[in-house]
Scaffold this motif. Structure first.
Motif: not given
Length: 272
Positions: A54-67
């Motif tokens: 997985v890779t993490v994407f910091p999006l402002g206050q959120r952290r979104v993970y993608a496979l």
């Protein structure tokens, strides 16, 4: 690959991967869908990230993970190769299944000692080598030891001294370190055409489980040598069941070894 397999070996992480396969998601969303607490979910995501899954994407206050599909594609190739290897060696599994069935069948009739006395087997091979070469592979210890052990077994001592009264010995061990010993004598030897010998399979106390009386003949044929091995059982104990059950398969395997070393064709095994 080991790290990927380990990361996917946990049920909770596998569920996270399934959810991320649909679309990228945040820690909070993954925690809600899996029923895990957010700190647990974060630890699982960190493990998956270390494995490159997985890779993490910091999006402002959120952290979104993608496979990431790449590591999964590599795992898919490894698993496909594993399946192909299993399928290509299916006959090895068949050997184990037949041996298990043979043990069950023999156990059903082994109610008393001497239960298999008189049972006979014959094995025929045509080997693509002169009989002098085949003879040497039976009576020279180094050559005999190169083919006589079934798969996964290791010979520790073997000898067939080609003279009346000569030693006949076969000792080997399995991967778990258990030792198996057979001992006897050569009854007749006519180089390079005939060898007769007895081998008694011994238990841990040295008692005889059964005795095999072997008669080997080597005849010249157009394509090399016809090998014929006769085996008659005597002195059978009840405890000999696994040995008796494995005779057909075991000798088939070791004669395969011999044929692979010096060349060979068809196999024939008969039991009476």
């Amino acid at each position: 690959m080991d790290e990927i397999a380990a990361a996917l070996g946990d049920g909770a992480r596998w569920r996270i991967v399934e959810l991320l396969a649909e679309r990228p998601r945040s820690v909070g969303e993954l925690a809600e869908l899996t029923g895990l607490r957010q700190p647990q979910t974060t630890k699982h995501l960190q493990t998956l990230a270390r494995a490159g899954l997985v890779t993490v994407f910091p999006l402002g206050q959120r952290r979104v993970y993608a496979l990431e599909a790449g590591p999964l594609t590599g795992l898919e190739r490894a698993l496909r190769l594993l399946v192909e290897t299993v399928e290509a060696n299916a006959d090895e599994r068949d050997v184990v299944e037949r041996y298990r069935a043979a043990i069950d069948a023999e156990t059903a009739v082994a109610e008393r000692d001497r239960w298999a006395d008189g049972r006979a087997f014959t094995f025929d091979r045509t080997l693509a080598a002169p009989r002098e070469v085949v003879w040497r592979h039976w009576v020279e210890a180094d050559l005999l030891g190169s083919w006589l052990a079934p798969p996964s077994m290791t010979i520790t001592e073997c000898a067939l001294e080609p003279r009346p009264g000569g030693r006949a010995v076969l000792d080997y061990r399995d991967p778990e370190g258990r030792h198996y010993r057979s001992a006897g004598k050569v009854g007749a030897a006519t180089e390079p055409e005939h060898l007769a010998f007895d081998l008694a399979v011994l238990d841990e106390s040295g008692a005889v489980s059964f005795t095999g009386r072997y008669d080997l003949t080597l005849d010249p044929v157009r394509d090399g040598t016809r090998l014929r091995l006769g085996l008659t059982i005597t002195d059978t104990s009840v405890e000999a069941v696994p040995y008796i059950a494995g005779i057909g398969t075991g000798w088939g395997q070791v004669l395969d070894n011999l044929a692979a070393r010096i060349g060979g064709t068809t196999t024939k095994e008969a039991q009476s």
